[in-house]
Design a protein around this motif. Structure first.
Motif, PDB file in Angstrom:
ATOM      1  N   ASP A 216      -0.760  -9.379 -14.877  1.00  0.00           N
ATOM      2  CA  ASP A 216      -1.875  -9.405 -15.827  1.00  0.00           C
ATOM      3  C   ASP A 216      -3.170  -9.801 -15.132  1.00  0.00           C
ATOM      4  OD1 ASP A 216      -0.222  -8.647 -17.911  1.00  0.00           O
ATOM      5  OD2 ASP A 216       0.153 -10.723 -18.560  1.00  0.00           O
ATOM      6  N   ARG A 217      -3.083 -10.735 -14.215  1.00  0.00           N
ATOM      7  CA  ARG A 217      -4.281 -11.177 -13.515  1.00  0.00           C
ATOM      8  C   ARG A 217      -4.806 -10.107 -12.549  1.00  0.00           C
ATOM      9  NH1 ARG A 217      -3.453 -16.832 -10.830  1.00  0.00           N
ATOM     10  NH2 ARG A 217      -5.565 -16.278 -10.102  1.00  0.00           N
ATOM     11  N   VAL A 218      -3.894  -9.340 -11.932  1.00  0.00           N
ATOM     12  CA  VAL A 218      -4.338  -8.228 -11.090  1.00  0.00           C
ATOM     13  C   VAL A 218      -5.150  -7.246 -11.919  1.00  0.00           C
ATOM     14  CG1 VAL A 218      -3.585  -6.211  -9.776  1.00  0.00           C
ATOM     15  CG2 VAL A 218      -2.499  -8.421  -9.385  1.00  0.00           C
ATOM     16  N   LEU A 219      -4.650  -6.903 -13.103  1.00  0.00           N
ATOM     17  CA  LEU A 219      -5.343  -5.937 -13.957  1.00  0.00           C
ATOM     18  C   LEU A 219      -6.679  -6.484 -14.449  1.00  0.00           C
ATOM     19  CD1 LEU A 219      -2.282  -4.622 -15.987  1.00  0.00           C
ATOM     20  CD2 LEU A 219      -3.470  -3.501 -14.087  1.00  0.00           C
ATOM     21  N   ALA A 220      -6.796  -7.798 -14.498  1.00  0.00           N
ATOM     22  CA  ALA A 220      -8.057  -8.433 -14.901  1.00  0.00           C
ATOM     23  C   ALA A 220      -8.954  -8.744 -13.711  1.00  0.00           C
ATOM     24  CB  ALA A 220      -7.769  -9.716 -15.675  1.00  0.00           C
ATOM     25  N   SER A 221      -8.566  -8.291 -12.523  1.00  0.00           N
ATOM     26  CA  SER A 221      -9.305  -8.573 -11.273  1.00  0.00           C
ATOM     27  C   SER A 221      -9.462 -10.065 -11.040  1.00  0.00           C
ATOM     28  CB  SER A 221     -10.678  -7.880 -11.293  1.00  0.00           C
ATOM     29  OG  SER A 221     -10.532  -6.479 -11.385  1.00  0.00           O
ATOM     30  N   ASP A 222      -8.449 -10.810 -11.419  1.00  0.00           N
ATOM     31  CA  ASP A 222      -8.489 -12.258 -11.311  1.00  0.00           C
ATOM     32  C   ASP A 222      -7.620 -12.738 -10.145  1.00  0.00           C
ATOM     33  OD1 ASP A 222      -8.849 -14.982 -11.834  1.00  0.00           O
ATOM     34  OD2 ASP A 222      -7.229 -15.025 -13.325  1.00  0.00           O
ATOM     35  N   VAL A 223      -7.892 -12.234  -8.961  1.00  0.00           N
ATOM     36  CA  VAL A 223      -7.192 -12.709  -7.774  1.00  0.00           C
ATOM     37  C   VAL A 223      -8.083 -12.441  -6.566  1.00  0.00           C
ATOM     38  CG1 VAL A 223      -5.957 -10.509  -7.544  1.00  0.00           C
ATOM     39  CG2 VAL A 223      -5.112 -12.549  -6.345  1.00  0.00           C
ATOM     40  N   ARG A 224      -8.113 -13.391  -5.654  1.00  0.00           N
ATOM     41  CA  ARG A 224      -8.860 -13.193  -4.413  1.00  0.00           C
ATOM     42  C   ARG A 224      -7.944 -13.582  -3.250  1.00  0.00           C
ATOM     43  NH1 ARG A 224     -15.202 -14.921  -5.494  1.00  0.00           N
ATOM     44  NH2 ARG A 224     -15.470 -13.629  -7.346  1.00  0.00           N
ATOM     45  N   TYR A 225      -7.239 -12.562  -2.634  1.00  0.00           N
ATOM     46  CA  TYR A 225      -7.397 -11.180  -3.029  1.00  0.00           C
ATOM     47  C   TYR A 225      -6.060 -10.467  -3.170  1.00  0.00           C
ATOM     48  CZ  TYR A 225     -12.413 -11.257  -2.598  1.00  0.00           C
ATOM     49  OH  TYR A 225     -13.733 -11.535  -2.813  1.00  0.00           O
ATOM     50  N   ARG A 226      -4.972 -11.166  -2.924  1.00  0.00           N
ATOM     51  CA  ARG A 226      -3.651 -10.561  -3.040  1.00  0.00           C
ATOM     52  C   ARG A 226      -2.649 -11.632  -3.439  1.00  0.00           C
ATOM     53  NH1 ARG A 226      -3.483  -4.946  -2.850  1.00  0.00           N
ATOM     54  NH2 ARG A 226      -1.717  -4.157  -1.646  1.00  0.00           N
ATOM     55  N   PHE A 227      -1.856 -11.337  -4.472  1.00  0.00           N
ATOM     56  CA  PHE A 227      -0.743 -12.225  -4.794  1.00  0.00           C
ATOM     57  C   PHE A 227       0.413 -11.946  -3.845  1.00  0.00           C
ATOM     58  CE2 PHE A 227      -2.660 -12.286  -9.155  1.00  0.00           C
ATOM     59  CZ  PHE A 227      -2.821 -13.668  -9.236  1.00  0.00           C
TER      60      PHE A 227
ATOM     61  N   ASP B 232      16.397 -11.594   5.572  1.00  0.00           N
ATOM     62  CA  ASP B 232      16.129 -12.564   4.516  1.00  0.00           C
ATOM     63  C   ASP B 232      14.642 -12.485   4.212  1.00  0.00           C
ATOM     64  OD1 ASP B 232      18.693 -13.434   4.249  1.00  0.00           O
ATOM     65  OD2 ASP B 232      18.348 -15.455   5.027  1.00  0.00           O
ATOM     66  N   VAL B 233      14.305 -12.073   2.995  1.00  0.00           N
ATOM     67  CA  VAL B 233      12.908 -11.891   2.625  1.00  0.00           C
ATOM     68  C   VAL B 233      12.278 -13.246   2.326  1.00  0.00           C
ATOM     69  CG1 VAL B 233      11.306 -10.747   1.055  1.00  0.00           C
ATOM     70  CG2 VAL B 233      13.468  -9.622   1.666  1.00  0.00           C
ATOM     71  N   ALA B 234      11.175 -13.529   2.997  1.00  0.00           N
ATOM     72  CA  ALA B 234      10.464 -14.793   2.779  1.00  0.00           C
ATOM     73  C   ALA B 234       9.285 -14.619   1.834  1.00  0.00           C
ATOM     74  CB  ALA B 234       9.982 -15.364   4.108  1.00  0.00           C
ATOM     75  N   TYR B 235       8.554 -13.523   2.010  1.00  0.00           N
ATOM     76  CA  TYR B 235       7.365 -13.258   1.202  1.00  0.00           C
ATOM     77  C   TYR B 235       7.275 -11.764   0.906  1.00  0.00           C
ATOM     78  CZ  TYR B 235       5.893 -17.916   2.665  1.00  0.00           C
ATOM     79  OH  TYR B 235       5.838 -19.268   2.903  1.00  0.00           O
ATOM     80  N   CYS B 236       6.772 -11.454  -0.289  1.00  0.00           N
ATOM     81  CA  CYS B 236       6.512 -10.060  -0.638  1.00  0.00           C
ATOM     82  C   CYS B 236       5.225  -9.990  -1.437  1.00  0.00           C
ATOM     83  CB  CYS B 236       7.665  -9.463  -1.441  1.00  0.00           C
ATOM     84  SG  CYS B 236       7.484  -7.683  -1.735  1.00  0.00           S
ATOM     85  N   GLY B 237       4.292  -9.167  -0.971  1.00  0.00           N
ATOM     86  CA  GLY B 237       3.026  -9.008  -1.660  1.00  0.00           C
ATOM     87  C   GLY B 237       3.160  -8.171  -2.919  1.00  0.00           C
ATOM     88  N   ILE B 238       2.242  -8.390  -3.852  1.00  0.00           N
ATOM     89  CA  ILE B 238       2.143  -7.580  -5.066  1.00  0.00           C
ATOM     90  C   ILE B 238       1.027  -6.573  -4.868  1.00  0.00           C
ATOM     91  CG2 ILE B 238       1.536  -7.576  -7.508  1.00  0.00           C
ATOM     92  CD1 ILE B 238       2.886 -10.265  -7.783  1.00  0.00           C
ATOM     93  N   CYS B 239       1.392  -5.300  -4.833  1.00  0.00           N
ATOM     94  CA  CYS B 239       0.442  -4.206  -4.689  1.00  0.00           C
ATOM     95  C   CYS B 239       0.208  -3.586  -6.066  1.00  0.00           C
ATOM     96  CB  CYS B 239       1.034  -3.165  -3.726  1.00  0.00           C
ATOM     97  SG  CYS B 239       0.036  -1.686  -3.489  1.00  0.00           S
ATOM     98  N   HIS B 240      -0.997  -3.066  -6.291  1.00  0.00           N
ATOM     99  CA  HIS B 240      -1.275  -2.416  -7.581  1.00  0.00           C
ATOM    100  C   HIS B 240      -0.306  -1.262  -7.824  1.00  0.00           C
ATOM    101  CE1 HIS B 240      -4.731  -2.056 -10.657  1.00  0.00           C
ATOM    102  NE2 HIS B 240      -3.689  -1.407 -11.126  1.00  0.00           N
ATOM    103  N   THR B 241       0.152  -0.642  -6.731  1.00  0.00           N
ATOM    104  CA  THR B 241       1.143   0.424  -6.852  1.00  0.00           C
ATOM    105  C   THR B 241       2.395  -0.069  -7.565  1.00  0.00           C
ATOM    106  OG1 THR B 241       0.342   1.510  -4.854  1.00  0.00           O
ATOM    107  CG2 THR B 241       2.585   2.004  -5.517  1.00  0.00           C
ATOM    108  N   ASP B 242       2.790  -1.316  -7.320  1.00  0.00           N
ATOM    109  CA  ASP B 242       3.956  -1.877  -7.993  1.00  0.00           C
ATOM    110  C   ASP B 242       3.778  -1.816  -9.512  1.00  0.00           C
ATOM    111  OD1 ASP B 242       4.672  -2.520  -5.397  1.00  0.00           O
ATOM    112  OD2 ASP B 242       4.293  -4.673  -5.629  1.00  0.00           O
ATOM    113  N   ILE B 243       2.588  -2.175  -9.949  1.00  0.00           N
ATOM    114  CA  ILE B 243       2.313  -2.210 -11.386  1.00  0.00           C
ATOM    115  C   ILE B 243       2.369  -0.806 -11.976  1.00  0.00           C
ATOM    116  CG2 ILE B 243       0.628  -2.872 -13.147  1.00  0.00           C
ATOM    117  CD1 ILE B 243      -0.392  -5.016 -11.196  1.00  0.00           C
TER     118      ILE B 243
END
Length: 346
Positions: free
Chosen positions: A327-338, A34-45
């Protein structure tokens, strides 16, 4: 097969949206999570937007997965229901080649990625933006209970991507390590290198993250836009890891290395790297690349992080916020991982 809810890209360039996907039944060697959390990596984009070539849409991204075991196959010996576990960038390899036997499954020609790959049964692998996932036990990691699960999720990619070259090239007491780029990869790399005992310097485009760099444990911080400051660092570092997605000036970075130093590229710029030969041979310098790590090394990294209290700095989002997060990842608007709270998808 059974179904589970997911967040999928239906086609190249299309927004991600709710979907229902098939998962295989739990086989003798499989673990149901059962997945609880999954990070967003730039590779995903890159994959979702078709920037690295055609993809098998619909595609469910996600390879920074933390969850709980809910069932295991009859032959599983390493995990039991209730265990906190993780899944990283791969879910299968051939198991027989020299790379697999050396514990470097990521280098196996038959390595299957967590999403977008072709599994043994011919189906397309689908990743962790989903409620449940079934993975062979040999590619499941044990996530220490002391680690915050949301903060631990990015360690399954970003963590081992930085840990592997730091270990391989001797980061530790008496070594001067520089990290180029203070983003999803870089901020974890700083924490790891500091914990290993190295003297750590952050190289970032501007000084706007100076306080963050100091909080993370860096001793020094310089803006790469300050040509004079960078020139003053010539011959300084034993190891420099570039995490940036824009092609760096390789000659400049090599000039910052001490004799015998190593520049490791873990970022994946779309443009070719330009390498003047004299910059490399003068001072016996090494230019290396590194992907992520094998399963044993990934487990070593997780245990190291637990021993030193290291997790990623994350912003947890709900599944319906994924497109805005991209969109925020591409704008460098996250500190530091969604990190997506996927619990509602189970």
């Amino acid at each position: 097969m059974f179904t589970t809810e997911a967040i999928a890209a239906p086609a190249e360039g299309a927004p991600l949206g709710a979907a229902t996907i098939d998962r295989r039944e739990v086989g003798p060697q499989d673990v149901l999570i059962d997945v609880a959390y999954c990070g967003i990596c730039h590779t995903d984009i890159h994959h979702v937007r078709g920037e690295w070539g055609p993809q098998p849409y619909p595609l469910v991204p996600g390879h920074e997965i933390v969850g709980t075991v809910t069932a295991v196959g009859a032959e599983v010996t390493r995990f039991s229901p209730g265990d906190r576990v993780g899944v990283g960038c791969m879910v299968r390899s051939c198991g027989d080649c020299a790379s697999c036997e050396a514990g470097q499954e990521q280098d196996c020609a038959g390595m299957v990625g967590t999403y977008g790959g072709t599994d043994a049964d011919g189906t397309v692998t689908q990743g962790g933006y989903s409620g449940k996932i079934v993975v062979g036990q040999n590619f499941v990691l044990r996530v220490p209970e002391s680690l915050d699960p949301a903060g631990a999720a990015p360690l399954l990619c970003a963590g081992v991507t930085m840990f592997s070259p730091l270990r391989r090239y001797g980061a530790g007491p008496g070594k001067k390590v520089a990290v180029l780029g203070l983003g999803g990869l870089g901020h974890v790399g700083v924490k790891l290198a500091v914990a290993m005992g190295a003297e750590v310097t952050v190289l970032s485009q501007t000084l706007k993250k100076l306080e963050d760099g100091q909080r993370l444990g860096a001793t020094h911080y310089y803006a790469t836009s300050d040509a004079d400051a960078i020139a003053g660092l010539a011959g300084r570092f034993d190891l420099l890891i570039s995490t940036v997605t824009a092609a760096p000036e390789v000659a400049t970075l090599l000039s910052l290395l001490a004799p015998g130093g190593t520049l490791v590229n873990v970022g994946l710029p779309g443009e070719p790297l330009v390498l003047p030969a004299f910059s490399l041979v003068m001072g016996r310098k090494t230019l290396a690349g590194s992907l992520f790590g094998g399963i044993a090394e990934t487990q070593e990294m997780l245990d190291f992080c637990a021993a030193h209290g290291i997790t990623a700095d994350v912003e947890v989002i709900t599944p319906d916020a994924v497109n805005a997060a991209y969109d925020r990842v591409l704008a460098s608007d996250v500190r530091y991982r969604f990190v997506i709270d996927t619990g509602s998808l189970s």
